[in-house]
Write a protein that holds these residues in place. Structure first.
Motif, PDB file in Angstrom:
ATOM      1  N   ASN A  23       0.796  -1.249  -0.068  1.00 20.49           N
ATOM      2  CA  ASN A  23      -0.089  -0.129  -0.133  1.00 20.49           C
ATOM      3  C   ASN A  23       0.905   1.182  -0.083  1.00 20.49           C
ATOM      4  O   ASN A  23       0.499   2.251  -0.574  1.00 20.49           O
ATOM      5  N   GLU A  27       1.199   4.335  -2.951  1.00 19.45           N
ATOM      6  CA  GLU A  27       1.103   5.699  -2.476  1.00 19.45           C
ATOM      7  C   GLU A  27       2.167   6.754  -2.981  1.00 19.45           C
ATOM      8  O   GLU A  27       2.033   7.708  -2.633  1.00 19.45           O
ATOM      9  N   GLN A  38       7.849   9.900   2.398  1.00 20.05           N
ATOM     10  CA  GLN A  38       7.144   8.832   1.995  1.00 20.05           C
ATOM     11  C   GLN A  38       8.228   7.500   1.827  1.00 20.05           C
ATOM     12  O   GLN A  38       7.996   6.549   2.361  1.00 20.05           O
TER      13      GLN A  38
END
Length: 87
Positions: A23, A27, A38
């Motif tokens: 996931n 993203e 991130q």
């Protein structure tokens, strides 16, 4: 019975850790301003997933071990792919 439950819980934790990594990768925004943040989050997710997989491997059934090894292999591919995108 508790032993089997622990095997299942360990496997489920590893499976969830792997899903979390997938996931997070999905993203990632390569050209976003928060890419570094991130990436750091992804690195933490990957490390946690590896740890969960290793813990699960200690108590896993043969069938679970096969799937856990696949998770591990897929994680290595994800890391390689993300490292390639950074260059």
């Amino acid at each position: 019975m508790p032993y089997n439950k622990n095997k299942q819980q360990a496997f489920q934790a590893a499976q969830q850790g792997f899903t979390d990594v997938q996931n997070t990768v999905n993203e990632l925004v390569l050209d976003g301003g928060s890419y570094g943040l991130q990436l750091s989050h992804l690195r933490n997710e990957v490390n946690e997933a590896y740890q969960q997989i290793d813990n699960a491997l200690e108590v896993a059934s043969d069938t679970q071990k096969e799937q856990l090894q696949k998770f591990k292999s897929d994680l290595e591919s994800i890391v390689t792919e993300v490292n390639g995108q950074q260059q």
